[in-house]
Design a protein around this motif. Structure first.
Motif, PDB file in Angstrom:
ATOM      1  N   ALA A  46       1.649   0.514 -11.066  1.00 34.01           N
ATOM      2  CA  ALA A  46       0.814   0.837  -9.865  1.00 34.01           C
ATOM      3  C   ALA A  46      -0.333   0.306  -9.919  1.00 34.01           C
ATOM      4  O   ALA A  46      -1.119   0.231  -8.935  1.00 34.01           O
ATOM      5  CB  ALA A  46       0.842   2.372  -9.843  1.00 34.01           C
ATOM      6  N   GLY A  47      -0.828  -0.213 -11.013  1.00 34.12           N
ATOM      7  CA  GLY A  47      -2.161  -0.811 -11.326  1.00 34.12           C
ATOM      8  C   GLY A  47      -3.141   0.234 -11.396  1.00 34.12           C
ATOM      9  O   GLY A  47      -4.267  -0.123 -10.890  1.00 34.12           O
ATOM     10  N   LEU A  48      -3.076   1.268 -12.000  1.00 32.30           N
ATOM     11  CA  LEU A  48      -4.011   2.234 -11.949  1.00 32.30           C
ATOM     12  C   LEU A  48      -4.389   2.466 -13.288  1.00 32.30           C
ATOM     13  O   LEU A  48      -3.376   2.650 -14.259  1.00 32.30           O
ATOM     14  CB  LEU A  48      -3.453   3.529 -11.307  1.00 32.30           C
ATOM     15  N   THR A  49      -5.444   2.873 -13.717  1.00 33.59           N
ATOM     16  CA  THR A  49      -6.057   3.603 -14.983  1.00 33.59           C
ATOM     17  C   THR A  49      -5.438   5.052 -14.922  1.00 33.59           C
ATOM     18  O   THR A  49      -5.325   5.668 -13.841  1.00 33.59           O
ATOM     19  CB  THR A  49      -7.156   3.332 -15.178  1.00 33.59           C
ATOM     20  N   ARG A  50      -5.458   5.650 -16.173  1.00 38.11           N
ATOM     21  CA  ARG A  50      -5.208   7.205 -16.151  1.00 38.11           C
ATOM     22  C   ARG A  50      -6.293   7.854 -15.355  1.00 38.11           C
ATOM     23  O   ARG A  50      -6.144   8.830 -14.801  1.00 38.11           O
ATOM     24  CB  ARG A  50      -4.972   7.526 -17.687  1.00 38.11           C
ATOM     25  N   GLU A  51      -7.615   7.293 -15.673  1.00 38.98           N
ATOM     26  CA  GLU A  51      -8.696   7.908 -15.108  1.00 38.98           C
ATOM     27  C   GLU A  51      -8.597   7.815 -13.636  1.00 38.98           C
ATOM     28  O   GLU A  51      -9.011   8.969 -12.722  1.00 38.98           O
ATOM     29  CB  GLU A  51      -9.949   7.277 -15.470  1.00 38.98           C
ATOM     30  N   GLN A  52      -8.289   6.524 -13.087  1.00 40.34           N
ATOM     31  CA  GLN A  52      -8.101   6.787 -11.399  1.00 40.34           C
ATOM     32  C   GLN A  52      -7.093   7.531 -10.900  1.00 40.34           C
ATOM     33  O   GLN A  52      -7.164   8.239  -9.949  1.00 40.34           O
ATOM     34  CB  GLN A  52      -7.651   5.233 -11.154  1.00 40.34           C
ATOM     35  N   PHE A  53      -5.991   7.660 -11.700  1.00 40.22           N
ATOM     36  CA  PHE A  53      -4.934   8.607 -11.175  1.00 40.22           C
ATOM     37  C   PHE A  53      -5.261   9.917 -11.317  1.00 40.22           C
ATOM     38  O   PHE A  53      -4.905  10.596 -10.451  1.00 40.22           O
ATOM     39  CB  PHE A  53      -3.554   8.312 -12.216  1.00 40.22           C
ATOM     40  N   ALA A  73       0.697  -1.133   0.076  1.00 36.74           N
ATOM     41  CA  ALA A  73       0.106   0.182  -0.134  1.00 36.74           C
ATOM     42  C   ALA A  73       1.199   1.198   0.081  1.00 36.74           C
ATOM     43  O   ALA A  73       0.578   2.186  -0.792  1.00 36.74           O
ATOM     44  CB  ALA A  73      -0.963   0.024   1.305  1.00 36.74           C
ATOM     45  N   VAL A  74       1.821   1.211   0.951  1.00 36.53           N
ATOM     46  CA  VAL A  74       2.747   2.477   0.947  1.00 36.53           C
ATOM     47  C   VAL A  74       3.654   2.384  -0.441  1.00 36.53           C
ATOM     48  O   VAL A  74       3.945   3.809  -0.875  1.00 36.53           O
ATOM     49  CB  VAL A  74       3.923   2.093   2.249  1.00 36.53           C
ATOM     50  N   TRP A  75       4.176   1.355  -0.967  1.00 39.56           N
ATOM     51  CA  TRP A  75       4.887   1.373  -2.215  1.00 39.56           C
ATOM     52  C   TRP A  75       4.024   1.942  -3.316  1.00 39.56           C
ATOM     53  O   TRP A  75       4.409   2.896  -3.875  1.00 39.56           O
ATOM     54  CB  TRP A  75       5.068   0.016  -2.620  1.00 39.56           C
ATOM     55  N   ARG A  76       2.817   1.606  -3.542  1.00 32.94           N
ATOM     56  CA  ARG A  76       1.935   2.202  -4.499  1.00 32.94           C
ATOM     57  C   ARG A  76       1.544   3.614  -4.264  1.00 32.94           C
ATOM     58  O   ARG A  76       1.706   4.353  -5.042  1.00 32.94           O
ATOM     59  CB  ARG A  76       0.601   1.502  -4.723  1.00 32.94           C
ATOM     60  N   ALA A  77       1.345   3.949  -2.857  1.00 30.54           N
ATOM     61  CA  ALA A  77       1.137   5.468  -2.392  1.00 30.54           C
ATOM     62  C   ALA A  77       2.211   6.483  -2.671  1.00 30.54           C
ATOM     63  O   ALA A  77       2.199   7.485  -3.266  1.00 30.54           O
ATOM     64  CB  ALA A  77       0.665   5.467  -1.115  1.00 30.54           C
ATOM     65  N   ASN A  78       3.470   5.943  -2.578  1.00 22.98           N
ATOM     66  CA  ASN A  78       4.803   6.429  -2.873  1.00 22.98           C
ATOM     67  C   ASN A  78       5.048   6.913  -4.334  1.00 22.98           C
ATOM     68  O   ASN A  78       5.379   7.879  -4.761  1.00 22.98           O
ATOM     69  CB  ASN A  78       5.958   5.783  -2.336  1.00 22.98           C
ATOM     70  N   LEU A  79       4.743   5.822  -5.197  1.00 23.06           N
ATOM     71  CA  LEU A  79       4.807   5.843  -6.680  1.00 23.06           C
ATOM     72  C   LEU A  79       3.965   6.925  -7.001  1.00 23.06           C
ATOM     73  O   LEU A  79       4.082   8.167  -7.942  1.00 23.06           O
ATOM     74  CB  LEU A  79       4.548   4.793  -7.088  1.00 23.06           C
ATOM     75  N   ILE A  80       2.457   6.917  -6.548  1.00 28.48           N
ATOM     76  CA  ILE A  80       1.593   7.620  -7.314  1.00 28.48           C
ATOM     77  C   ILE A  80       1.783   9.427  -6.713  1.00 28.48           C
ATOM     78  O   ILE A  80       1.515  10.116  -7.528  1.00 28.48           O
ATOM     79  CB  ILE A  80       0.117   7.208  -6.769  1.00 28.48           C
TER      80      ILE A  80
END
Length: 353
Positions: free
Chosen positions: A336-343, A305-312
């Motif tokens: 990060a496993g995110l779509t552009r809309e989610q980002f 969770a922190v890894w993804r949060a840091n990247l975003i």
């Protein structure tokens, strides 16, 4: 005879084809150093229907710290200058003796653990908690400021007292605001330098804590605290850097790729050691250590969770500063496993911090 010579020449050519370098990775799994020299694109002799599979990988951490520590010449070097060597030496010493850093450089507020325990305990009623806050007026003011900030505000109506805050935000959200306020105390740095780096790294920490709670569904409160703590090692290194500035040669700045690596790999190890010295629950040291030692996505849910949060967060801050192009962002969002809309949704929220 001629045929054998021609065949021999072709075999030599096959053996001398340039092999592309393998991607490097940093502590949080962000790939390849941006300082790698650019190569001319390979030209194929005939068009192919298959897509090109070799892509330039992005080291978002290098870009992020390049934004925080811009080189005056605009060029990054691989060799540390005297200023950086001094700080790196201090960091190595800190890793063998974190107690000195915890006591002299980055002292955890003594009231944090006590107040957090009271807020966590449902048997302690709100009236008792409000009495505790009355003895800490500065903390009460900071919590109210956060309640009314764009990042945490829940309605158009301003929160004017802590009782309203408890009603509108709830006990768990107040607990997070208290933690954020108290942790903010250890980041306080002289304004001239705070604006330059400290403010940005603290903003990043708050973004990561917010996103970590979003992603760490198994235990959002622990994920929030872990996100807030993950960069305390960087803050400690920054405070060492401030002291080193006083002895540095005029114009010396932290601009080498080596120093940026120290600010990532070594700082996470230092964060883990500080969490242990502060006698926080073992999960904090375990998760931070996994982040420090992993060269790919962590397997543990909280660390991930922190890894993804840091990247975003790093992507968001770089994009806001116009220092991340669309192709690189697309590759990073895939990691990060995110779509552009989610980002984009998260990006708009993170701007409020």
């Amino acid at each position: 005879m001629v045929k054998r010579i021609i065949k021999k020449i072709f075999n030599v050519r096959d053996k001398t084809q340039v092999e592309m370098p393998k991607a490097l990775s940093t502590d949080l799994g962000f790939q390849t150093l941006s300082s790698t020299p650019k190569k001319e694109p390979l030209k194929s002799k005939a068009p192919s229907s298959e897509p090109l599979k070799l892509e330039r990988r992005v080291d978002v951490s290098a870009l992020f710290y390049g934004m925080l520590f811009p080189s005056q010449s605009g060029a990054e070097t691989g060799i540390a200058n005297n200023l950086e060597k001094s700080v790196i030496s201090e960091v190595e010493n800190a890793l063998t003796s974190p107690a000195d850093i915890a006591e002299k450089v980055l002292k955890l507020p003594s009231q944090l653990a006590v107040l957090d325990q009271k807020l966590k305990d449902d048997s302690v009623d709100i009236e008792t908690l409000l009495e505790v806050f009355k003895t800490k007026p500065v903390l009460s003011i900071e919590v109210l400021k956060l309640c009314n900030s764009p990042a945490f505000k829940r309605s158009d109506k301003e929160v004017t007292n802590l009782q309203q805050a408890f009603v509108q935000l709830g006990r768990e959200q107040i607990r997070r605001l208290v933690t954020t306020s108290l942790m903010g105390e250890i980041v306080e740095i002289k304004p001239i330098y705070y604006r330059r780096f400290g403010l940005q790294i603290w903003r990043h920490s708050q973004q990561v804590s917010y996103l970590s709670a979003e992603f760490g569904k198994c235990d959002p409160d622990t994920a929030f605290m872990l996100g807030l703590l993950h960069d305390v090692g960087k803050i400690a290194i920054f405070k060492m850097l401030l002291d080193a500035f006083q002895l540095a040669e005029p114009g010396e700045q932290p601009s080498s790729s080596l120093f940026k690596q120290v600010m990532t790999t070594k700082s996470l190890s230092l964060s883990a050691l500080l969490a242990k010295h502060w006698q926080l629950p073992a999960i904090f040291e375990t998760s931070l250590s996994q982040l420090a030692s992993s060269h790919s996505k962590p397997s543990d849910e909280l660390a991930l969770a922190v890894w993804r949060a840091n990247l975003i967060s790093e992507c968001s801050m770089l994009l806001q500063a116009n220092q991340l192009d669309e192709d690189d962002l697309s590759r990073l969002l895939m990691d990060a496993g995110l779509t552009r809309e989610q980002f984009d949704t998260y990006h708009e929220r993170l701007k409020m911090f």
